[in-house]
Design an enzyme around this catalytic site. Structure first.
Site, short mmCIF file in Angstrom:
data_model
loop_
_atom_site.label_atom_id
_atom_site.label_comp_id
_atom_site.label_asym_id
_atom_site.label_seq_id
_atom_site.Cartn_x
_atom_site.Cartn_y
_atom_site.Cartn_z
N SER A 17 0.84 -1.20 0.00
CA SER A 17 0.00 0.00 0.00
C SER A 17 0.87 1.24 0.00
O SER A 17 2.08 1.18 0.25
CB SER A 17 -0.89 0.02 1.25
OG SER A 17 -0.09 0.04 2.41
C1 LIG Z 1 2.85 -0.32 3.85
S1 LIG Z 1 3.78 -0.85 2.50
C2 LIG Z 1 5.04 0.36 2.29
C3 LIG Z 1 4.59 1.77 2.07
C4 LIG Z 1 5.63 2.60 1.40
N1 LIG Z 1 6.63 3.05 2.29
C5 LIG Z 1 4.99 3.69 0.59
O1 LIG Z 1 5.16 4.87 0.88
O2 LIG Z 1 4.31 3.35 -0.37
C6 LIG Z 1 4.73 -2.15 3.21
C7 LIG Z 1 5.66 -2.83 2.22
O3 LIG Z 1 6.56 -3.63 2.96
C8 LIG Z 1 6.91 -4.72 2.12
N2 LIG Z 1 7.53 -5.75 2.96
C9 LIG Z 1 6.93 -6.69 3.75
N3 LIG Z 1 7.86 -7.45 4.33
C10 LIG Z 1 9.06 -7.00 3.91
C11 LIG Z 1 10.40 -7.39 4.16
N4 LIG Z 1 10.68 -8.42 4.96
N5 LIG Z 1 11.40 -6.71 3.56
C12 LIG Z 1 11.13 -5.66 2.73
N6 LIG Z 1 9.88 -5.26 2.44
C13 LIG Z 1 8.86 -5.90 3.03
C14 LIG Z 1 5.58 -5.12 1.50
O4 LIG Z 1 5.78 -5.91 0.34
C15 LIG Z 1 4.97 -3.75 1.23
O5 LIG Z 1 5.25 -3.32 -0.08
#
Ligand SMILES: C[S@@+](CC[C@H](N)C(=O)[O-])C[C@H]1O[C@@H](n2cnc3c(N)ncnc32)[C@H](O)[C@@H]1O
Length: 406
Positions: free
Chosen positions: A108
């Site tokens: 997101s």
């Molecule tokens: C809330 S979203 C990030 C929002 C982002 N900062 C933005 O402004 O759009 C969280 C993200 O963390 C990623 N994610 C989940 N686990 C992760 C991991 N172990 N390492 C890196 N990214 C991860 C997910 O795929 C997702 O895209």
């Protein structure tokens, strides 16, 4: 840099309007971050997204793309202070459907108010080297690139398709930070040492790699989440050297999706069948269902989660029966089934090698006797040997070790 799409002039006006809203709410506090919000085109990072539609039975996700709702509506929604889900079930985007669909959000663009509050709480200076975990759409990466310069930013995203779209958007917006596809729990050693680590996915404990890759005096900002579903809100730790860090919860009820290796494992049919067959004596409990209701405030559920860190919470009613809260530790094959009795009391049945609810009750009673301090009065201590969440005294009655294996 801005986009060429119709309504471009209004994109600039909407962006200035969003900055004004975030400044008025107190989330955006400094001129340099305000300038970043006024510059970075959020529409470039979320060409399509999902709007949440709730009804009594299930949550559905309505696709929002310029083709489906018109360029102007998509643009206007882009600049509201909302979290916009951009991926469901690890692969589905808004361009994959014309109609609302069910699904679990897996990426997101976070609420801009929360993004900028985190960036302010990160306390950067002009030379800060930042490691971001969870690139997502790349919007927060873009804001940091605008504020600090892309050469100081490293951002890690676990999902290759999400990372690739973020890379394109950042390129289109004119920024070239270092983007890594991988598990952010491991940080990115070639870019270390960092002055700041910021995570936009939630962790069960502070990954040792983040501590090791942050210079002494540097800061780590993240949310912590457990398997009962309680979020800590933001926590900020200062790295003190030799694998140690210390900090406190900053308050609030902000939550993020779990970092992938830290998410609760799915419960198997096998354990669910076992739970439904559990027949043990029922007793009343002083720690009633309000403990498990996160909308009453996260602290009680967070305390319960610290007491039984490997347990998950499932609430459901069977047939026309009452709503039952199931606290399940699948690894130990233990369950506590909490039945909300009329009024504010509850009855509990427990089975398995540990009495999970007894542990929750002890922790909650200690918390009550200390005057029910809120989570922002708790601290987190990290060492190579253990991680502790505590209030008052790091080895006192209100202190719990976090699970440090995922
Ligand atoms: C809330 S979203 C990030 C929002 C982002 N900062 C933005 O402004 O759009 C969280 C993200 O963390 C990623 N994610 C989940 N686990 C992760 C991991 N172990 N390492 C890196 N990214 C991860 C997910 O795929 C997702 O895209």
């Amino acid at each position: 840099m801005t986009t060429d799409e119709p309504g471009d002039a209004s994109a600039t006006a909407l962006r200035l309007g969003l900055a004004e809203t975030l400044a008025a709410s107190g989330d955006l506090r400094t001129a340099r971050w305000r300038s970043a919000v006024e510059t970075v085109p959020r529409e470039t990072f979320i060409p399509g997204f999902f709007e949440r539609l709730d009804d009594l039975r299930e949550t559905m996700w309505r696709p929002i793309t310029p083709e489906l709702v018109g360029a102007q509506e998509r643009l206007t929604l882009t600049y509201t202070d909302e979290t916009w889900v951009t991926q469901l079930n690890h692969s589905v985007t808004a361009f994959d459907t014309d109609v609302p669909i069910p699904g679990v959000p897996t990426s997101s663009s976070t609420l801009p108010g929360l993004v900028v509050r985190m960036l302010e709480d990160l306390q950067v200076n002009d030379n800060s080297r930042v490691l971001e975990i969870g690139t997502g759409t790349g919007y927060s990466t873009g804001l940091m690139s605008a504020r600090l310069g892309p050469e100081l930013i490293t951002s890690v995203e676990v999902d290759p398709a999400v990372a690739s779209r973020a890379g394109q958007s950042l390129h289109e917006a004119g920024y070239a930070p270092r983007l890594i596809i991988g598990d952010g729990i491991l940080g990115h050693p070639p870019g270390a040492p960092y002055d700041r680590v910021i995570a936009t996915c939630a962790v069960r404990h502070i990954p040792s790699a983040w501590v090791a890759q942050t210079r002494p005096g540097g800061l780590i900002l993240t949310t912590m989440l457990g398997w009962l579903g309680a979020s800590s809100g933001l926590v900020r730790l200062e790295v003190t050297g030799d694998g140690t860090a210390e900090g406190r919860f900053l308050g609030g009820t902000d939550s993020f999706m779990p970092a992938r290796p830290h998410a609760a494992p799915p419960l198997t049919d096998n354990i669910c069948d076992w739970i439904e067959a559990v027949e043990t004596a029922e007793r009343t409990t002083v720690a009633g269902p309000e403990i498990l209701d996160p909308w009453d405030g996260w602290t009680s559920l967070f305390i319960a989660q610290l007491a039984v860190p490997d347990a998950q919470l499932l609430s459901y009613a069977l047939d026309d029966g009452p709503l039952l809260d199931h606290i399940i530790d699948a690894g130990q094959r233990a369950v506590a089934i909490v039945d909300r009795l009329p009024g504010r009391s509850a009855a509990v049945r427990q089975a398995g090698p540990v009495n999970l609810w007894d542990k929750v009750e002890v922790a909650i009673e200690e918390w009550w006797s200390a005057g029910s301090p809120s989570l922002d009065q708790f601290r987190v201590s990290v060492s190579p040997e253990s991680q502790t969440v505590w209030f008052g005294d790091p080895t006192g009655a209100l202190s719990w070790n976090l699970p440090t294996t995922t």
